[in-house]
Design a protein around this motif. Structure first.
Motif: not given
Length: 117
Positions: A39-49, A57-59, A65-67
Motif C-alpha cells: 500500500y505504501y511502496n516502501k516502509r520502515r520497520f517501525s512503520d510496519i510494526l 518486534n521479534k516476530m 527475513k523469511e519474506l
C-alpha cells in the motif's frame, strides 16, 4: 463423471502449486506485512510494526527475513543518521498486488455479509 489420468495429474500439479503458495505466505502475519509494504511502496520497520496490529518486534524481524529469503521483499540500508532500514517489494513480490487487492475486496464484502457494515 470421473477425471481422466491427465486431468488427475493436472489437478495434482495445481494442488501442489497452491500448497507451495501457502507455504510461502502462511502464518498470521505475512499477508499483512506484504499489504503494508504494498500500500505504501516502501516502509520502515517501525512503520510496519505500527501497521500490523499485535505483531512483536521479534516476530516482525523473523517474518521479514523469511519474506526476503523468498525474494518477495528487499531490505535496503540507507546511509542516514541514524541508519534507516527500508523495505520494498521486489518485482516478484509486486506480482502479489492483484492478490492483495482481491483479498481486500473479498474482505470488505465478507464483512458486509457477516456484520452488515
Amino acid at each position: 463423471m470421473e477425471c481422466t489420468v491427465p486431468e488427475k495429474e493436472q489437478h495434482k500439479k495445481e494442488m501442489m502449486a497452491v500448497q507451495d503458495s501457502m507455504d510461502v505466505l502462511s502464518g498470521k502475519w505475512k499477508i499483512a506485512i506484504i499489504s503494508s509494504i504494498c500500500y505504501y511502496n516502501k516502509r520502515r520497520f517501525s512503520d510496519i510494526l505500527n501497521d500490523v496490529v499485535g505483531i512483536s518486534n521479534k516476530m516482525l524481524s523473523k517474518e521479514l527475513k523469511e519474506l526476503e529469503v523468498n525474494k518477495l521483499i528487499k531490505r535496503s540500508v540507507l546511509e542516514t543518521q541514524p541508519i534507516t532500514v527500508q523495505y520494498t517489494l521486489t518485482d516478484h513480490g509486486k506480482t502479489l498486488q492483484t492478490i492483495i487487492n482481491n483479498l481486500t475486496d473479498w474482505g470488505i464484502e465478507h464483512r458486509k455479509k457477516i456484520i452488515g457494515d
